[in-house]
Design a protein around this motif. Structure first.
Motif, PDB file in Angstrom:
ATOM      1  N   VAL A   1       1.509   4.894  -0.898  1.00  0.00           N
ATOM      2  CA  VAL A   1       2.000   6.161  -0.355  1.00  0.00           C
ATOM      3  C   VAL A   1       0.905   7.231  -0.399  1.00  0.00           C
ATOM      4  O   VAL A   1       0.049   7.225  -1.289  1.00  0.00           O
ATOM      5  CB  VAL A   1       3.265   6.612  -1.161  1.00  0.00           C
ATOM      6  N   HIS A   2       0.921   8.148   0.604  1.00  0.00           N
ATOM      7  CA  HIS A   2       0.040   9.319   0.546  1.00  0.00           C
ATOM      8  C   HIS A   2       0.728  10.380  -0.310  1.00  0.00           C
ATOM      9  O   HIS A   2       1.895  10.687  -0.072  1.00  0.00           O
ATOM     10  CB  HIS A   2      -0.142   9.937   1.932  1.00  0.00           C
ATOM     11  N   ILE A   3       0.008  10.966  -1.260  1.00  0.00           N
ATOM     12  CA  ILE A   3       0.621  12.005  -2.096  1.00  0.00           C
ATOM     13  C   ILE A   3      -0.283  13.236  -2.208  1.00  0.00           C
ATOM     14  O   ILE A   3      -1.455  13.122  -2.565  1.00  0.00           O
ATOM     15  CB  ILE A   3       0.938  11.487  -3.523  1.00  0.00           C
TER      16      ILE A   3
ATOM     17  N   ALA B   1      -9.411   0.949  -1.715  1.00  0.00           N
ATOM     18  CA  ALA B   1      -8.014   1.032  -2.163  1.00  0.00           C
ATOM     19  C   ALA B   1      -7.111   1.886  -1.277  1.00  0.00           C
ATOM     20  O   ALA B   1      -5.921   2.032  -1.572  1.00  0.00           O
ATOM     21  CB  ALA B   1      -7.962   1.528  -3.613  1.00  0.00           C
ATOM     22  N   HIS B   2      -7.671   2.464  -0.214  1.00  0.00           N
ATOM     23  CA  HIS B   2      -6.789   3.148   0.756  1.00  0.00           C
ATOM     24  C   HIS B   2      -7.479   3.277   2.102  1.00  0.00           C
ATOM     25  O   HIS B   2      -8.490   3.979   2.226  1.00  0.00           O
ATOM     26  CB  HIS B   2      -6.379   4.546   0.273  1.00  0.00           C
ATOM     27  N   THR B   3      -6.940   2.572   3.099  1.00  0.00           N
ATOM     28  CA  THR B   3      -7.497   2.711   4.446  1.00  0.00           C
ATOM     29  C   THR B   3      -6.425   2.432   5.479  1.00  0.00           C
ATOM     30  O   THR B   3      -5.280   2.073   5.146  1.00  0.00           O
ATOM     31  CB  THR B   3      -8.734   1.794   4.639  1.00  0.00           C
ATOM     32  N   HIS B   4      -6.797   2.677   6.730  1.00  0.00           N
ATOM     33  CA  HIS B   4      -5.959   2.332   7.887  1.00  0.00           C
ATOM     34  C   HIS B   4      -6.945   1.646   8.823  1.00  0.00           C
ATOM     35  O   HIS B   4      -7.557   2.300   9.660  1.00  0.00           O
ATOM     36  CB  HIS B   4      -5.366   3.591   8.522  1.00  0.00           C
ATOM     37  N   ILE B   5      -7.116   0.363   8.637  1.00  0.00           N
ATOM     38  CA  ILE B   5      -8.278  -0.308   9.231  1.00  0.00           C
ATOM     39  C   ILE B   5      -8.361  -0.203  10.764  1.00  0.00           C
ATOM     40  O   ILE B   5      -9.437   0.040  11.289  1.00  0.00           O
ATOM     41  CB  ILE B   5      -8.434  -1.745   8.681  1.00  0.00           C
TER      42      ILE B   5
ATOM     43  N   ALA C   1      -2.391   7.507  -2.682  1.00  0.00           N
ATOM     44  CA  ALA C   1      -3.631   7.921  -2.030  1.00  0.00           C
ATOM     45  C   ALA C   1      -3.756   9.441  -2.043  1.00  0.00           C
ATOM     46  O   ALA C   1      -2.762  10.157  -1.899  1.00  0.00           O
ATOM     47  CB  ALA C   1      -3.645   7.420  -0.592  1.00  0.00           C
ATOM     48  N   HIS C   2      -4.968   9.897  -2.228  1.00  0.00           N
ATOM     49  CA  HIS C   2      -5.396  11.306  -2.156  1.00  0.00           C
ATOM     50  C   HIS C   2      -5.185  12.103  -3.445  1.00  0.00           C
ATOM     51  O   HIS C   2      -6.153  12.446  -4.097  1.00  0.00           O
ATOM     52  CB  HIS C   2      -4.776  12.020  -0.948  1.00  0.00           C
ATOM     53  N   CYS C   3      -3.930  12.485  -3.761  1.00  0.00           N
ATOM     54  CA  CYS C   3      -3.644  13.229  -5.009  1.00  0.00           C
ATOM     55  C   CYS C   3      -4.568  14.440  -5.169  1.00  0.00           C
ATOM     56  O   CYS C   3      -5.019  14.745  -6.280  1.00  0.00           O
ATOM     57  CB  CYS C   3      -3.811  12.306  -6.233  1.00  0.00           C
TER      58      CYS C   3
ATOM     59  N   THR D   1     -11.717   4.725   1.421  1.00  0.00           N
ATOM     60  CA  THR D   1     -12.397   5.461   2.492  1.00  0.00           C
ATOM     61  C   THR D   1     -11.413   6.264   3.325  1.00  0.00           C
ATOM     62  O   THR D   1     -11.816   7.179   4.037  1.00  0.00           O
ATOM     63  CB  THR D   1     -13.104   4.491   3.461  1.00  0.00           C
ATOM     64  N   ASP D   2     -10.093   5.873   3.283  1.00  0.00           N
ATOM     65  CA  ASP D   2      -9.126   6.336   4.273  1.00  0.00           C
ATOM     66  C   ASP D   2      -9.552   5.728   5.613  1.00  0.00           C
ATOM     67  O   ASP D   2     -10.468   4.906   5.673  1.00  0.00           O
ATOM     68  CB  ASP D   2      -9.064   7.870   4.308  1.00  0.00           C
ATOM     69  N   GLY D   3      -8.902   6.109   6.711  1.00  0.00           N
ATOM     70  CA  GLY D   3      -9.249   5.510   8.002  1.00  0.00           C
ATOM     71  C   GLY D   3     -10.585   6.008   8.527  1.00  0.00           C
ATOM     72  O   GLY D   3     -11.061   7.079   8.128  1.00  0.00           O
TER      73      GLY D   3
HETATM   74 ZN   LIG Z   1      -4.424   7.628   4.656  1.00  0.00          ZN
END
Ligand SMILES: [Zn+2]
Length: 435
Positions: free
Chosen positions: A215-217, A65-69, A252-254, A303-305
């Motif tokens: 969005v990253h938060i 649900a959150h990556t930068h492939i 993302a993150h929180c 996973t994030d990037g």
């Molecule tokens: Zn990210």
């Protein structure tokens, strides 16, 4: 044409998780047309391909649900640094050198990794998104894509902003493509890279188009404290005051969100994406996931990037999510195995707005993964979901379906050319880092 998988163990749930042994699962085109325990009461088409599921479990494909492939290209390039140093002194500098061809091959590399690990769907934020969309379309994966938007000059009119224009073009061209396998969202990168008026302009554009927000938060304590001193509000409160959460939002993150922030997120239906691997590696902290679950938030996993993880392996994220909160809270019930499994599957699909994805259920999209459980670490089978959350390995993935098509089977990619991808990654690496 469809597939009939017989004698398989299936994990399903409505309110409660249910394990059905010796089940039959049938697909028809892109959908799951039957899930049940009896093989005889279904109509088998002569063109159906039968798969023996003995010794295997069928699970929904993972939703990252959150990556930068394309950041696979930067894997292990700048490690053991905090977010600010990593991002501003290393990553942004090399990203300035990337071209669309690099992004295309970086995306393909990420897909090799994700598909082989049972991930069928991902939520991405990057640039040269047309190339990411091309690669996604060719691979057969499902994705919610977005162009990362950054602009810290606080002006009144962003109608000339080339990034927003690109994002609108990508939305127009790709949203709903390939039988709705590909959708496009809008992504204000973060409050520390976007001026408030810029976020407002993105919100207005996304609202007109009916798009989701990604969005990253509140990823770091620095972001949290800077927000308090600059705006007198936490990042969540700041974004809420701009009205961003009036649109469906994937946050993302929180990591440093407060109790009050989580109440706002619950009220506004904001999905909370937990990225334990990346948060640990960058020393950002540990997100208050048990609290978020108690409050009834939709918690997904990402996973994030690959530059801050350093892989795209959802099994590891599931394992971390199920373990780290127990350690931090000294409560072994903090995040149960079953909850981590739901975070990696159905909650992710819900966050991304793919409402018929994330479960093995009649009428849902056939995004499914067959896992080989005839391996030592699955015996004995006291609790299959525990085995999947605590013992499983990505290499246990045997067959991967998306929209009823097989993308990967017993080590063989059906849509991606592994050798060609490796060749091009070496070429891109040479140009970017050795010249
Ligand atoms: Zn990210």
């Amino acid at each position: 044409m469809g597939y009939t998988i017989e004698n398989v163990t299936v994990i399903t749930w409505d309110d409660e998780l249910k394990i059905t042994k010796n089940a039959t699962v049938k697909t028809d085109g892109s959908k799951i047309s039957y899930v049940g325990s009896k093989a005889d009461d279904i109509n088998e088409s002569i063109t159906d391909i039968r798969i023996d599921g003995t010794g295997k479990v069928l699970i929904p494909g993972f939703v990252n649900a959150h990556t930068h492939i394309p950041m696979t290209l930067l894997r292990s390039y700048a490690d053991d640094l905090n977010l600010q140093t990593w991002l501003f002194d290393h990553i942004f500098k090399i990203e300035d050198k990337l071209n669309d061809d690099d992004v295309y091959w970086g995306t393909q590399l990420g897909m090799l990794e994700m598909i082989a690990g049972g991930t069928t769907c991902f939520c991405d934020m990057y640039y040269f998104v047309d190339k990411i969309a091309n690669a996604t379309s060719e691979s057969g994966m499902r994705a919610l894509l977005s162009r990362g938007l950054t602009n810290d000059s606080d002006i009144d009119d962003y109608s000339d902003d080339y990034r927003i224009k690109e994002a609108i073009d990508t939305f127009t061209q790709w949203n709903g493509a390939d039988n709705n396998r590909i959708r496009v969202s809008f992504a204000p990168h973060a409050i520390y890279t976007c001026a408030p008026n810029y976020i407002r302009a993105i919100r207005d554009t996304a609202q007109k188009l009916g798009a989701y927000i990604h969005v990253h938060i509140d990823e770091t304590m620095k972001e949290h404290n800077d927000s308090l001193s600059q705006y007198g509000m936490t990042p969540v409160q700041h974004l809420n005051s701009i009205g961003l959460f009036d649109l469906p939002t994937i946050a993302a993150h929180c990591v440093h969100v407060t109790d009050e922030d989580m109440d706002i997120m619950k009220e506004k239906n904001v999905s909370f994406v937990h990225n334990p691997g990346s948060n640990l590696k960058l020393g950002s902290g540990i997100a208050p996931v048990p609290k978020a679950l108690q409050k009834g938030l939709n918690v997904a996993l990402g996973t994030d990037g690959a530059s801050s993880n350093n892989n795209l392996n959802m099994w590891e994220e599931m394992n971390l999510a199920a373990l780290i909160h127990k350690g931090v809270t000294m409560d072994p019930l903090a995040v149960k195995a079953e909850e981590a499994f739901k975070m990696a599957t159905v909650n992710g699909a819900r966050a991304l707005g793919f409402n018929t994805v994330g479960q093995i259920k009649q009428g849902f999209n056939a995004d499914m993964v067959l896992i080989d459980i005839s391996k030592p670490h699955y015996f004995p089978e006291h609790n299959l979901v525990s085995n999947l959350s605590y013992s499983a390995q990505a290499s246990d993935v045997e067959t991967v379906f998306v929209d009823g098509k097989i993308l990967y089977d017993k080590g063989e990619y059906k849509t991606l050319d592994k050798e060609k991808i490796y060749y091009n990654i070496k070429r891109v690496y040479k140009r970017l880092f050795l010249t």
